[in-house]
Write a protein that holds these residues in place. Structure first.
Motif, short mmCIF file in Angstrom:
data_model
loop_
_atom_site.label_atom_id
_atom_site.label_comp_id
_atom_site.label_asym_id
_atom_site.label_seq_id
_atom_site.Cartn_x
_atom_site.Cartn_y
_atom_site.Cartn_z
N GLY A 93 -6.72 8.48 -1.30
CA GLY A 93 -7.76 7.83 -0.50
C GLY A 93 -7.20 7.08 0.68
O GLY A 93 -7.75 7.17 1.80
N VAL A 94 -6.12 6.36 0.48
CA VAL A 94 -5.51 5.60 1.58
C VAL A 94 -4.96 6.56 2.63
O VAL A 94 -5.10 6.32 3.83
N ARG A 95 -4.36 7.64 2.20
CA ARG A 95 -3.85 8.63 3.18
C ARG A 95 -4.99 9.30 3.91
O ARG A 95 -4.87 9.62 5.10
N PHE A 96 -6.10 9.56 3.23
CA PHE A 96 -7.26 10.16 3.87
C PHE A 96 -7.80 9.25 4.96
O PHE A 96 -8.27 9.71 6.01
N LEU A 97 -7.74 7.92 4.72
CA LEU A 97 -8.22 6.96 5.71
C LEU A 97 -7.25 6.80 6.88
O LEU A 97 -7.57 6.13 7.86
N GLY A 98 -6.08 7.39 6.77
CA GLY A 98 -5.14 7.40 7.89
C GLY A 98 -4.05 6.35 7.83
O GLY A 98 -3.38 6.09 8.83
N PHE A 99 -3.87 5.73 6.70
CA PHE A 99 -2.82 4.71 6.61
C PHE A 99 -1.60 5.32 6.06
O PHE A 99 -1.01 5.56 5.33
#
Length: 99
Positions: A93-99
């Motif tokens: 989820g965090v990678r999907f949000l671009g972080f």
């Protein structure tokens, strides 16, 4: 860096072997406490080095968020499989949000 990890692993392993070979009455409570804490602290250092560093630079990304969630779930004594799944979902989820 790999030689440091190997050396630290051998040092901890030799400490544990000595713990089995030396009778408990000679070690005492303080020696036992040192042995327990040394193993945990070396494992924590390995997690930090392998999880949050790249070429001597501290990197906080999705792995940090996943580790925080996994630590919180482990503190609540959630079964391990759910801890792993929650960590993976949070990291995704965090990678999907671009972080």
């Amino acid at each position: 860096m790999i030689s440091t990890v190997i050396f630290a692993s051998l040092a901890v392993y030799s400490w544990k072997i000595l713990g089995f070979l030396i009778p408990g009455r000679l070690i005492g409570g303080r020696g036992r406490l040192i042995a327990e804490r040394m193993t945990v602290s070396l494992l924590a250092a390995l997690v930090v080095l392998q999880g949050f560093s790249s070429q001597s630079v501290l990197i906080l990304d999705a792995r940090a968020a996943a580790l925080v969630v996994a630590g919180a779930l482990l503190a609540m004594r959630v079964p391990y499989i759910f801890v792993v799944l929650a960590g993976a979902i949070v990291a995704a989820g965090v990678r999907f949000l671009g972080f």
